[in-house]
Design a protein around this motif. Structure first.
Motif, PDB file in Angstrom:
ATOM      1  N   GLY A  50      26.534  46.120  31.081  1.00  0.00           N
ATOM      2  CA  GLY A  50      26.783  46.401  32.487  1.00  0.00           C
ATOM      3  C   GLY A  50      25.801  47.417  33.047  1.00  0.00           C
ATOM      4  N   GLY A  60      27.106  52.241  32.354  1.00  0.00           N
ATOM      5  CA  GLY A  60      27.517  50.849  32.185  1.00  0.00           C
ATOM      6  C   GLY A  60      28.081  50.594  30.799  1.00  0.00           C
ATOM      7  N   GLY A  86      23.561  43.445  33.678  1.00  0.00           N
ATOM      8  CA  GLY A  86      23.909  43.644  35.082  1.00  0.00           C
ATOM      9  C   GLY A  86      23.020  44.695  35.734  1.00  0.00           C
ATOM     10  N   THR A  98      28.492  43.691  36.530  1.00  0.00           N
ATOM     11  CA  THR A  98      28.939  43.269  35.201  1.00  0.00           C
ATOM     12  C   THR A  98      27.858  42.435  34.532  1.00  0.00           C
ATOM     13  N   GLY A 113      31.169  45.956  31.503  1.00  0.00           N
ATOM     14  CA  GLY A 113      31.594  46.375  32.830  1.00  0.00           C
ATOM     15  C   GLY A 113      30.618  47.354  33.462  1.00  0.00           C
ATOM     16  N   GLY A 114      30.509  47.302  34.784  1.00  0.00           N
ATOM     17  CA  GLY A 114      29.601  48.194  35.495  1.00  0.00           C
ATOM     18  C   GLY A 114      30.158  49.602  35.629  1.00  0.00           C
ATOM     19  N   GLY A 127      35.140  44.921  31.150  1.00  0.00           N
ATOM     20  CA  GLY A 127      34.161  44.019  30.541  1.00  0.00           C
ATOM     21  C   GLY A 127      34.311  43.987  29.043  1.00  0.00           C
ATOM     22  N   GLY A 131      32.968  50.026  31.850  1.00  0.00           N
ATOM     23  CA  GLY A 131      32.065  50.985  32.467  1.00  0.00           C
ATOM     24  C   GLY A 131      32.723  52.339  32.646  1.00  0.00           C
TER      25      GLY A 131
END
Length: 300
Positions: A50, A60, A86, A98, A113-114, A127, A131
């Motif tokens: 991310g 991330g 991402g 993401t 995940g971001g 994710g 994140g």
């Protein structure tokens, strides 16, 4: 009378004599290719990491990390998808993006995940690994990870300056929480020997520095990018590791997540060979490495 058992081989036949009486029977020598099922192949599937968040940005999360084995079938093509990392988030726009999922056959690892950004997207995204939360002046939480693939991102509950952010989660550990004046470091990834040497994948990105006097978080082992320290942009995750991007500040942009990878290997002594990816032989294994989308199959 002496009875004697005599077995002689001819092409395609077994000739058996028992006291002068002959019985001829056909035989079939089966190889793994004729039977159709080969010994187990091992695989590693790492998704894209991310992106980091902007403005006291969270790190991330790492891309999901999966390993296992599969009994492959001759003539079957197995889908291989390698996920991209991402992009970094923007101020008041969105958290880090993401990462994209990676796939081998029916096995899917989830993109990281971001990291949380300032102004409305404060919490880290969910994710493969989550994140990290943004360092806004209030409590933020890290995103969740997928069980068996990664861990949650770090959070922040420091409500006074310099508002540190959380680090992204990694394949083997949660992201660090913002604490005092220091943003959280990215969670560590996992080591794999599938390529014939030790490589660590799927480390989380470090949280970006908060306000003046703060300290950035460092990226987790396994390709995680360092957070921005307000004199440089956030570090991007290392390509083909699934590392998360480092969080940014208000002045410097966050890093992007690193792309993923798929690796398949099997013993070299088999009567068949595989096709797809970049093929190498290390020790007693033939290794197929994919850094872009393709297919894997066995041919007789």
């Amino acid at each position: 009378m002496t009875l004697r058992w005599d077995t002689r081989s001819r092409a395609g036949q077994s000739v058996k004599n028992w006291s002068g009486r002959t019985k001829v029977s056909q035989y079939v020598q089966r190889t793994s290719a004729q039977v159709g099922v080969v010994p187990m192949v091992e695989y590693l599937v790492v998704a894209g990491g991310g992106g980091g968040g902007k403005g006291r940005g969270g790190g991330g999360g790492a891309g999901g990390f999966l390993t296992g084995s599969l009994s492959a079938t001759i003539g079957t093509s197995y889908t291989v998808t390698v996920g991209a990392g991402g992009g970094g988030g923007g101020d008041g726009v969105s958290r880090g993006a993401t990462g994209s999922s990676s796939v081998f056959s029916s096995f899917t690892s989830t993109g990281g995940g971001g990291g949380g950004s300032d102004s409305g997207f404060n919490n880290g995204g969910n994710g493969g690994s989550g994140g990290g939360g943004n360092g806004t002046n209030g409590t933020t939480t890290g995103g969740t990870g997928v069980p068996g693939q990664g861990f949650a991102g770090g959070s922040n509950s420091v409500i006074v300056s310099p508002f540190p952010s959380g680090g992204g989660g990694g394949a083997s550990a949660v992201g660090g929480n913002g604490s005092g004046s220091t943003s959280g470091s990215g969670g560590a990834g996992l080591e794999s020997f599938i390529t014939g040497s030790s490589v660590t994948y799927a480390g989380g990105g470090g949280g970006g520095r908060g306000e003046s006097g703060g300290t950035r978080g460092t990226g987790g082992a396994g390709g995680g990018g360092d957070g921005s320290n307000d004199s440089a942009v956030g570090g991007s995750g290392t390509a083909n590791t699934g590392g998360g991007g480092g969080g940014g500040t208000y002045t410097y942009v966050p890093g992007s997540g690193g792309s993923g990878i798929v690796v398949v290997r099997y013993p070299v002594g088999m009567a068949i060979s595989g096709a797809g990816g970049t093929v190498t032989t290390v020790g007693s294994y033939r290794i197929h490495t994919f850094t872009s989308t393709g297919t894997f199959s066995f041919v007789a």
